[in-house]
Design a protein around this motif. Sequence first.
Motif, PDB file in Angstrom:
ATOM      1  N   LEU A 121      15.217  -7.404   2.018  1.00  0.00           N
ATOM      2  CA  LEU A 121      15.440  -6.087   1.412  1.00  0.00           C
ATOM      3  C   LEU A 121      14.108  -5.548   0.908  1.00  0.00           C
ATOM      4  CD1 LEU A 121      18.670  -6.798  -0.702  1.00  0.00           C
ATOM      5  CD2 LEU A 121      18.517  -5.757   1.567  1.00  0.00           C
ATOM      6  N   TRP A 122      13.874  -4.274   1.170  1.00  0.00           N
ATOM      7  CA  TRP A 122      12.622  -3.621   0.763  1.00  0.00           C
ATOM      8  C   TRP A 122      12.932  -2.573  -0.306  1.00  0.00           C
ATOM      9  CZ3 TRP A 122       8.312  -5.797   2.704  1.00  0.00           C
ATOM     10  CH2 TRP A 122       8.458  -6.591   3.851  1.00  0.00           C
ATOM     11  N   TRP A 123      12.171  -2.611  -1.400  1.00  0.00           N
ATOM     12  CA  TRP A 123      12.481  -1.833  -2.595  1.00  0.00           C
ATOM     13  C   TRP A 123      11.371  -0.849  -2.943  1.00  0.00           C
ATOM     14  CZ3 TRP A 123      16.925  -3.042  -5.678  1.00  0.00           C
ATOM     15  CH2 TRP A 123      17.665  -4.141  -5.201  1.00  0.00           C
ATOM     16  N   ALA A 124      11.783   0.283  -3.492  1.00  0.00           N
ATOM     17  CA  ALA A 124      10.868   1.282  -4.067  1.00  0.00           C
ATOM     18  C   ALA A 124      11.599   1.930  -5.236  1.00  0.00           C
ATOM     19  CB  ALA A 124      10.457   2.307  -3.024  1.00  0.00           C
ATOM     20  N   PRO A 125      11.739   1.212  -6.351  1.00  0.00           N
ATOM     21  CA  PRO A 125      12.597   1.674  -7.451  1.00  0.00           C
ATOM     22  C   PRO A 125      12.029   2.881  -8.184  1.00  0.00           C
ATOM     23  CG  PRO A 125      11.386  -0.287  -8.095  1.00  0.00           C
ATOM     24  CD  PRO A 125      11.114  -0.086  -6.634  1.00  0.00           C
ATOM     25  N   ASN A 126      12.934   3.627  -8.763  1.00  0.00           N
ATOM     26  CA  ASN A 126      12.593   4.753  -9.628  1.00  0.00           C
ATOM     27  C   ASN A 126      13.487   4.685 -10.860  1.00  0.00           C
ATOM     28  OD1 ASN A 126      11.395   7.142 -10.494  1.00  0.00           O
ATOM     29  ND2 ASN A 126      12.936   8.420  -9.478  1.00  0.00           N
ATOM     30  N   PRO A 127      12.889   4.484 -12.068  1.00  0.00           N
ATOM     31  CA  PRO A 127      11.463   4.470 -12.379  1.00  0.00           C
ATOM     32  C   PRO A 127      10.795   3.147 -11.994  1.00  0.00           C
ATOM     33  CG  PRO A 127      12.740   4.047 -14.346  1.00  0.00           C
ATOM     34  CD  PRO A 127      13.733   4.367 -13.271  1.00  0.00           C
ATOM     35  N   ARG A 128       9.494   3.110 -12.218  1.00  0.00           N
ATOM     36  CA  ARG A 128       8.675   1.936 -11.894  1.00  0.00           C
ATOM     37  C   ARG A 128       8.098   1.374 -13.181  1.00  0.00           C
ATOM     38  NH1 ARG A 128       7.392   0.445  -6.311  1.00  0.00           N
ATOM     39  NH2 ARG A 128       5.826  -1.209  -6.439  1.00  0.00           N
ATOM     40  N   MET A 129       8.160   0.058 -13.352  1.00  0.00           N
ATOM     41  CA  MET A 129       7.610  -0.601 -14.541  1.00  0.00           C
ATOM     42  C   MET A 129       6.140  -0.902 -14.309  1.00  0.00           C
ATOM     43  SD  MET A 129       8.902  -1.568 -17.496  1.00  0.00           S
ATOM     44  CE  MET A 129       8.748  -2.706 -18.880  1.00  0.00           C
ATOM     45  N   VAL A 130       5.285  -0.418 -15.190  1.00  0.00           N
ATOM     46  CA  VAL A 130       3.840  -0.610 -15.032  1.00  0.00           C
ATOM     47  C   VAL A 130       3.205  -0.919 -16.388  1.00  0.00           C
ATOM     48  CG1 VAL A 130       3.780   1.033 -13.098  1.00  0.00           C
ATOM     49  CG2 VAL A 130       3.208   1.815 -15.413  1.00  0.00           C
ATOM     50  N   LEU A 131       1.976  -1.406 -16.314  1.00  0.00           N
ATOM     51  CA  LEU A 131       1.156  -1.528 -17.519  1.00  0.00           C
ATOM     52  C   LEU A 131      -0.127  -0.739 -17.307  1.00  0.00           C
ATOM     53  CD1 LEU A 131       0.600  -2.873 -20.322  1.00  0.00           C
ATOM     54  CD2 LEU A 131      -0.739  -4.566 -19.057  1.00  0.00           C
ATOM     55  N   PHE A 132      -0.338   0.274 -18.143  1.00  0.00           N
ATOM     56  CA  PHE A 132      -1.652   0.889 -18.247  1.00  0.00           C
ATOM     57  C   PHE A 132      -2.483  -0.069 -19.097  1.00  0.00           C
ATOM     58  CE2 PHE A 132       1.178   4.443 -17.355  1.00  0.00           C
ATOM     59  CZ  PHE A 132       0.492   5.073 -16.323  1.00  0.00           C
ATOM     60  N   LEU A 133      -3.593  -0.514 -18.577  1.00  0.00           N
ATOM     61  CA  LEU A 133      -4.269  -1.700 -19.106  1.00  0.00           C
ATOM     62  C   LEU A 133      -4.641  -1.575 -20.581  1.00  0.00           C
ATOM     63  CD1 LEU A 133      -6.484  -2.479 -15.991  1.00  0.00           C
ATOM     64  CD2 LEU A 133      -4.177  -3.309 -16.536  1.00  0.00           C
ATOM     65  N   LYS A 137       0.827  -1.211   0.000  1.00  0.00           N
ATOM     66  CA  LYS A 137       0.000   0.000   0.000  1.00  0.00           C
ATOM     67  C   LYS A 137       0.861   1.261   0.000  1.00  0.00           C
ATOM     68  CE  LYS A 137      -4.216  -1.849   2.067  1.00  0.00           C
ATOM     69  NZ  LYS A 137      -5.150  -1.790   3.221  1.00  0.00           N
ATOM     70  N   SER A 138       2.135   1.108   0.383  1.00  0.00           N
ATOM     71  CA  SER A 138       3.067   2.238   0.427  1.00  0.00           C
ATOM     72  C   SER A 138       3.986   2.285  -0.785  1.00  0.00           C
ATOM     73  CB  SER A 138       3.911   2.161   1.710  1.00  0.00           C
ATOM     74  OG  SER A 138       3.102   2.110   2.864  1.00  0.00           O
ATOM     75  N   GLY A 139       3.760   1.402  -1.776  1.00  0.00           N
ATOM     76  CA  GLY A 139       4.596   1.390  -2.975  1.00  0.00           C
ATOM     77  C   GLY A 139       5.914   0.671  -2.799  1.00  0.00           C
ATOM     78  N   ILE A 140       5.968  -0.276  -1.879  1.00  0.00           N
ATOM     79  CA  ILE A 140       7.210  -0.967  -1.507  1.00  0.00           C
ATOM     80  C   ILE A 140       6.999  -2.472  -1.645  1.00  0.00           C
ATOM     81  CG2 ILE A 140       8.818  -1.359   0.428  1.00  0.00           C
ATOM     82  CD1 ILE A 140       7.594   1.366   1.571  1.00  0.00           C
ATOM     83  N   PHE A 141       8.052  -3.195  -2.001  1.00  0.00           N
ATOM     84  CA  PHE A 141       7.949  -4.649  -2.076  1.00  0.00           C
ATOM     85  C   PHE A 141       9.265  -5.293  -1.623  1.00  0.00           C
ATOM     86  CE2 PHE A 141       9.296  -3.067  -6.218  1.00  0.00           C
ATOM     87  CZ  PHE A 141      10.392  -3.868  -6.535  1.00  0.00           C
ATOM     88  N   PRO A 142       9.197  -6.540  -1.110  1.00  0.00           N
ATOM     89  CA  PRO A 142      10.411  -7.247  -0.703  1.00  0.00           C
ATOM     90  C   PRO A 142      11.024  -8.002  -1.879  1.00  0.00           C
ATOM     91  CG  PRO A 142       8.508  -8.545  -0.099  1.00  0.00           C
ATOM     92  CD  PRO A 142       7.980  -7.291  -0.756  1.00  0.00           C
ATOM     93  N   MET A 175       3.297   6.712  -7.388  1.00  0.00           N
ATOM     94  CA  MET A 175       2.769   6.939  -6.042  1.00  0.00           C
ATOM     95  C   MET A 175       1.486   7.764  -6.080  1.00  0.00           C
ATOM     96  SD  MET A 175       4.659   5.184  -4.072  1.00  0.00           S
ATOM     97  CE  MET A 175       3.903   5.763  -2.539  1.00  0.00           C
ATOM     98  N   SER A 176       1.396   8.696  -6.993  1.00  0.00           N
ATOM     99  CA  SER A 176       0.172   9.492  -7.118  1.00  0.00           C
ATOM    100  C   SER A 176      -1.013   8.607  -7.486  1.00  0.00           C
ATOM    101  CB  SER A 176       0.348  10.584  -8.170  1.00  0.00           C
ATOM    102  OG  SER A 176       1.314  11.525  -7.764  1.00  0.00           O
ATOM    103  N   ILE A 177      -0.796   7.678  -8.411  1.00  0.00           N
ATOM    104  CA  ILE A 177      -1.861   6.737  -8.799  1.00  0.00           C
ATOM    105  C   ILE A 177      -2.203   5.832  -7.632  1.00  0.00           C
ATOM    106  CG2 ILE A 177      -2.485   4.855 -10.359  1.00  0.00           C
ATOM    107  CD1 ILE A 177      -0.520   6.159 -12.405  1.00  0.00           C
ATOM    108  N   LEU A 178      -1.185   5.337  -6.934  1.00  0.00           N
ATOM    109  CA  LEU A 178      -1.394   4.440  -5.800  1.00  0.00           C
ATOM    110  C   LEU A 178      -2.212   5.120  -4.702  1.00  0.00           C
ATOM    111  CD1 LEU A 178      -0.677   1.675  -4.505  1.00  0.00           C
ATOM    112  CD2 LEU A 178       1.376   2.755  -3.586  1.00  0.00           C
ATOM    113  N   LYS A 179      -1.905   6.364  -4.426  1.00  0.00           N
ATOM    114  CA  LYS A 179      -2.588   7.079  -3.334  1.00  0.00           C
ATOM    115  C   LYS A 179      -4.055   7.355  -3.651  1.00  0.00           C
ATOM    116  CE  LYS A 179       1.587   9.295  -1.540  1.00  0.00           C
ATOM    117  NZ  LYS A 179       2.380  10.555  -1.470  1.00  0.00           N
ATOM    118  N   THR A 180      -4.408   7.384  -4.913  1.00  0.00           N
ATOM    119  CA  THR A 180      -5.800   7.644  -5.274  1.00  0.00           C
ATOM    120  C   THR A 180      -6.563   6.355  -5.561  1.00  0.00           C
ATOM    121  OG1 THR A 180      -5.196   7.939  -7.616  1.00  0.00           O
ATOM    122  CG2 THR A 180      -5.269   9.915  -6.216  1.00  0.00           C
ATOM    123  N   SER A 181      -5.920   5.209  -5.336  1.00  0.00           N
ATOM    124  CA  SER A 181      -6.587   3.919  -5.622  1.00  0.00           C
ATOM    125  C   SER A 181      -7.492   3.503  -4.470  1.00  0.00           C
ATOM    126  CB  SER A 181      -5.541   2.852  -5.877  1.00  0.00           C
ATOM    127  OG  SER A 181      -4.766   2.623  -4.733  1.00  0.00           O
TER     128      SER A 181
END
Length: 214
Positions: A54-66, A40-45, A208-214
């Motif tokens: 190890l906890w990661w929050a990479p920049n940039p982030r790989m995503v798929l807009f559907l 929920k915070s944009g982080i993954f192990p 993160m902006s998209i995540l926060k509005t989800s």
Amino acid sequence: MSIPLLTKDLYFPNVSEANSDGILAYGGDLSSERLILAYKSGIFPWFEEDQPILWWAPNPRMVLFLDELIVSKSMRNVLNRNTFEVTFNQDFRGVISNCQAIYREGQGGTWITNEMIEAYCKLNELGIAKSVEVWQNGELVGGLYGIDLGTIFCGESMFSIVSNASKVAFIALVNQLKKDNYKLLDCQVYNSHLESLGCREINRDDFMSILKTS
């Protein structure tokens, strides 16, 4: 920049504090509560057997807009032949265990430790972690799993025993997410296979902006 060590407290630093490799923190545990907070915070192990968590929050982030999913002509032919059966969330342990066992070129081992399997199976029991299974003649031949945040699905890993099975799982997932009005499929970090399916990198702040509005 030093990487902070997590304690028993349920807390993560802000993702902006991740180092240039994307590592945000280490330590802590894989409890369901911590994992849910992480996603929920944009982080993954992401770690190997001989490493601390190890906890990661990479920049940039790989995503798929559907709507940007790419289905090649050859994949359309595969799908039209109906040689595979697709199910959702019917064999989570089977999927994650195959993701652990599958050989990946250029990797000496797997980051899906036994501890990870048990932690994510617990999340599956809670309805947070979900899987897509691909079957051929009654055998599990491909699939993927990830974390379902409601309007964002965070993909974790996929596997394929026969050609194209993981792509079938990916396409089936995206089609279902579109039907359910999800905003995004998070794919974490770049690889060329994901790019061929339409995934692209975006700035972490945008993610993160998209995540926060989800």
